[in-house]
Design a protein around this motif. Structure first.
Motif, PDB file in Angstrom:
ATOM      1  N   VAL A   5       0.844  -1.201   0.000  1.00  0.00           N
ATOM      2  CA  VAL A   5       0.000   0.000   0.000  1.00  0.00           C
ATOM      3  C   VAL A   5       0.881   1.254   0.000  1.00  0.00           C
ATOM      4  O   VAL A   5       0.649   2.203  -0.769  1.00  0.00           O
ATOM      5  CB  VAL A   5      -0.938  -0.008   1.215  1.00  0.00           C
ATOM      6  N   ALA A   6       1.895   1.261   0.870  1.00  0.00           N
ATOM      7  CA  ALA A   6       2.787   2.421   0.936  1.00  0.00           C
ATOM      8  C   ALA A   6       3.527   2.616  -0.382  1.00  0.00           C
ATOM      9  O   ALA A   6       3.684   3.739  -0.878  1.00  0.00           O
ATOM     10  CB  ALA A   6       3.787   2.248   2.076  1.00  0.00           C
ATOM     11  N   LEU A   7       3.970   1.499  -0.967  1.00  0.00           N
ATOM     12  CA  LEU A   7       4.713   1.555  -2.222  1.00  0.00           C
ATOM     13  C   LEU A   7       3.852   2.140  -3.343  1.00  0.00           C
ATOM     14  O   LEU A   7       4.300   3.009  -4.108  1.00  0.00           O
ATOM     15  CB  LEU A   7       5.169   0.145  -2.585  1.00  0.00           C
ATOM     16  N   VAL A   8       2.611   1.683  -3.424  1.00  0.00           N
ATOM     17  CA  VAL A   8       1.703   2.183  -4.460  1.00  0.00           C
ATOM     18  C   VAL A   8       1.431   3.671  -4.254  1.00  0.00           C
ATOM     19  O   VAL A   8       1.443   4.468  -5.208  1.00  0.00           O
ATOM     20  CB  VAL A   8       0.391   1.374  -4.458  1.00  0.00           C
ATOM     21  N   ALA A   9       1.202   4.064  -2.997  1.00  0.00           N
ATOM     22  CA  ALA A   9       0.921   5.475  -2.719  1.00  0.00           C
ATOM     23  C   ALA A   9       2.130   6.353  -3.043  1.00  0.00           C
ATOM     24  O   ALA A   9       1.992   7.440  -3.638  1.00  0.00           O
ATOM     25  CB  ALA A   9       0.522   5.647  -1.257  1.00  0.00           C
ATOM     26  N   ILE A  10       3.322   5.906  -2.674  1.00  0.00           N
ATOM     27  CA  ILE A  10       4.537   6.686  -2.934  1.00  0.00           C
ATOM     28  C   ILE A  10       4.768   6.828  -4.432  1.00  0.00           C
ATOM     29  O   ILE A  10       5.007   7.929  -4.953  1.00  0.00           O
ATOM     30  CB  ILE A  10       5.746   6.027  -2.242  1.00  0.00           C
ATOM     31  N   LEU A  11       4.704   5.721  -5.161  1.00  0.00           N
ATOM     32  CA  LEU A  11       4.914   5.775  -6.606  1.00  0.00           C
ATOM     33  C   LEU A  11       3.857   6.638  -7.286  1.00  0.00           C
ATOM     34  O   LEU A  11       4.170   7.450  -8.174  1.00  0.00           O
ATOM     35  CB  LEU A  11       4.879   4.359  -7.191  1.00  0.00           C
ATOM     36  N   ALA A  12       2.603   6.465  -6.869  1.00  0.00           N
ATOM     37  CA  ALA A  12       1.517   7.229  -7.497  1.00  0.00           C
ATOM     38  C   ALA A  12       1.731   8.717  -7.322  1.00  0.00           C
ATOM     39  O   ALA A  12       1.531   9.506  -8.257  1.00  0.00           O
ATOM     40  CB  ALA A  12       0.180   6.807  -6.895  1.00  0.00           C
ATOM     41  N   GLN A  13       2.156   9.123  -6.131  1.00  0.00           N
ATOM     42  CA  GLN A  13       2.323  10.567  -5.884  1.00  0.00           C
ATOM     43  C   GLN A  13       3.665  11.093  -6.366  1.00  0.00           C
ATOM     44  O   GLN A  13       3.896  12.292  -6.377  1.00  0.00           O
ATOM     45  CB  GLN A  13       2.053  10.873  -4.415  1.00  0.00           C
TER      46      GLN A  13
END
Length: 658
Positions: free
Chosen positions: A494-502
């Motif tokens: 979840v953190a990885l997806v949020a970081i990459l997305a932003q």
């Protein structure tokens, strides 16, 4: 752009950046190599400056990564991207991408990434990229055969600053210019007042010389292209391999590069080569010519029977005649022939043109015969000066002509290399997206996130063997599950997806949707129960967290380990209540889900990573959390297994307690 308005840029750094040809363009592009070329700025500092310029342009405070664990995952993400870059430039440039809460910044990067994902990482392109580096500035070239001249002190200082490659001389009148013309092949006069004066030598009145450096000191441009020859050729190969339209004519560039040597010398001109060789070989040619003449005379004397009557001999002696005079009567023709052979040798050996040959004839002047034959050193010096001046003037003409061609290629050549390096950045993103089956996520106003078939590239197993995970959260949620069932890995995903997305980057999932978070707080699992001081510090940290801004993503891994279970459940319940009131998105991994839910004053959502059973002592787990499901613990599964295998009231009673 006001440089000192950029976060982290003070007056000293701003002064250093002003040294660049176009600091604003470099900052706008995020050109770390160009920024780092300013004096006193390291590559690490250049990355910070580039990021600061981005934040300034987009009004971004840069506080999305709010915890150490979030920043650690970001470094892992950057590492994955950098591993797929070929050039050092691309590795550094990738560090200018960071998670942002700014809509405009995210969209700016997403536009770049969308194009990058279309790039095909052809092995031939990657191989060609291995030779590309940012353009390098050559050291100052000293030009000794040309000078600038002026009578004005202010102009003198200006010339010294503008053209350190040339000597700057003071010339008050024609006499001064004449003296300079004897010392330099070319004198460039900066004062218009000297126009029309007749001065012997190559003296040019050029008031605009400082404004036309390609003409006045072409060596500067030639040195730049010579220094960067390999980079330019590699960049040209990249464009051809990638089938990308180059910003200049590659054949014209290659032709120009073939005409300049590694030290900036123009090559491939027969006339310059002739003159340069003549200067170098002059002394040897004259020495050999003497030998040719003397060998001819020596052979003639050996073959000639010379008879002098006694009365003639007495008469010659009485007249004071020398032996040479005695010989000249018999060998005058042979002496003339010897001189002619010597002259012919100098002319042919040095390949002199008719004008130079006229001077060369006087190297062995006519006159009374002597033996051995000797050259006239003054004439040799004159011939050397004539050849050297012609060589230097020819070199200057060639350099000026080539510099004129290169000046038209100068900016496109910069673009050629920069485009190749930026292509490497794009290909690194493309390779990342392909290696991890990434897609661009979507942002909307709905609270929370939704991930479909997400797989973390940071697991200890190969990416191909990682089980895909589906997970969606829209509020404050508890995540339950067995030990080693994948709860921490799910938080990482979840953190990885949020970081990459932003960051504006693609995410490792078949589909992903999320809100644009103002901050990402990720708290890793605590290592054991904390003492009173550490426990208080942790509570203070979460107190600050719940008093922060809205629109945050909060991920917490087993906070209950900081103290005894009863107190932990109450503390976590209180934190979740505050986060729910602020409409934050939160996922708390906990083995106390039942107790926390009972302690909370709102219906806490509980998701579960469910183990489907035990097989040969190993858990069989459905890695995707089930919504609104309190997952069974590992002890419960073991009791259930024993109850089924062995039966009996003991195991059945234990199972009922779960």
């Amino acid at each position: 752009m006001e440089l000192e308005a950029i976060p982290g840029v003070g007056a000293k750094t701003a002064d250093a950046l002003h040294e660049l040809d176009d600091p604003e363009a470099a900052l706008r592009r995020g050109d770390v190599a160009a920024i780092a070329s300013a004096s006193g700025i390291t590559h690490g500092r250049a990355v910070q400056i580039a990021r600061g310029a981005v934040r300034d342009r987009h009004g971004d405070d840069g506080r999305v990564l709010a915890t150490d664990r979030a920043r650690e995952l970001y470094r892992d993400v950057i590492g994955l991207l950098k591993d797929r870059a070929v050039t050092d430039y691309a590795e550094t440039r990738l560090e200018t991408f960071y998670p942002s809460a700014s809509r405009s910044r995210i969209e700016e990067v997403r536009s770049f990434v969308a194009d990058a994902m279309e790039r095909e990482p052809d092995p031939a392109v990657l191989e060609a990229l291995s030779g590309v580096e940012p353009m390098e500035s050559p050291g100052t070239v000293r030009v000794r055969e040309r000078c600038l001249a002026t009578a004005d002190a202010e102009r003198y200082a200006e010339a010294e600053a503008a053209m350190p490659e040339l000597s700057v001389e003071t010339a008050e009148d024609v006499r001064d210019l004449s003296e300079l013309a004897r010392s330099y092949a070319t004198v460039i006069v900066l004062d218009e007042s000297f126009a029309g004066l007749d001065v012997h030598g190559d003296v040019r009145v050029r008031p605009d010389a400082l404004e036309t450096p390609a003409e006045t000191v072409p060596e500067r441009l030639l040195a730049r292209f010579a220094t960067n020859r390999d980079r330019l050729l590699a960049a040209a190969a990249v464009h051809e391999a990638a089938d990308v339209d180059p910003p200049c004519d590659l054949e014209a560039l290659r032709d120009a590069l073939s005409r300049v040597d590694d030290d900036g010398t123009v090559i491939g001109d027969d006339e310059f080569d002739r003159l340069a060789t003549a200067v170098d070989d002059l002394d040897a040619a004259v020495g050999t010519a003497e030998s040719v003449a003397n060998d001819h005379l020596r052979q003639a004397i050996r073959e000639r029977d010379v008879t002098i009557e006694g009365q003639d001999f007495l008469s010659l002696v009485e007249q004071g005649a020398r032996v040479d005079s005695l010989l000249s009567r018999e060998l005058a023709d042979e002496y003339d022939a010897a001189l002619e052979r010597a002259r012919d040798h100098v002319v042919s050996a040095l390949r002199l043109d008719p004008g130079e040959a006229e001077i060369a004839k006087r190297v062995f002047p006519e006159g009374d015969p002597t033996f051995p034959v000797e050259h006239d050193e003054e004439t040799v010096s004159r011939l050397r000066n004539e050849l050297s001046t012609a060589r230097d003037q020819r070199a200057a003409t060639l350099k000026a002509d080539l510099a004129e061609d290169l000046s038209e290629l100068s900016d496109p050549a910069d673009d050629l290399v920069r485009d190749a390096l930026e292509l490497d950045v794009e290909l690194a993103v493309s390779r990342f997206a392909r290696d991890f089956d990434c897609t661009l996520p979507t942002f909307d106003r709905d609270r929370g996130f939704r991930i479909v078939e997400g797989r973390s590239p940071l697991l200890d197993v190969s990416y191909a063997d990682a089980e895909p995970v589906d997970y969606a959260v829209s509020g404050a949620t508890l995540l339950s599950g067995v030990n080693s069932g994948g709860k921490t890995s799910t938080l990482d995903l979840v953190a990885l997806v949020a970081i990459l997305a932003q960051m504006g980057m693609p995410v490792p999932a078949a589909e992903a949707r999320l809100e644009r978070f103002e901050e990402i707080h990720y708290y890793a699992k605590s290592q054991g129960t904390l003492d009173a001081g550490a426990f208080e510090a942790t509570l203070r940290e979460f107190g600050d967290l719940v008093e922060g801004a809205d629109g945050r993503l909060v991920l917490v891994d087993e906070l209950e380990s900081i103290t005894e279970p009863g107190a932990s459940a109450k503390i976590i319940a209180g934190i979740l209540e505050a986060l729910e009131d602020q409409a934050a998105t939160a996922v708390f991994v906990s083995h106390l889900a039942r107790e926390i839910r009972e302690a909370a004053d709102f219906p806490v959502a509980v998701d579960g990573i469910e183990a489907t059973g035990l097989e040969d002592g190993e858990l069989r787990v459905n890695r995707s959390p089930q919504k609104d499901h309190l997952a069974r613990s590992t002890p419960e599964l073991i009791v259930e297994k024993l109850s089924g295998e062995r039966g009996g009231a003991f195991y059945e009673d234990l199972l009922e307690k779960f």
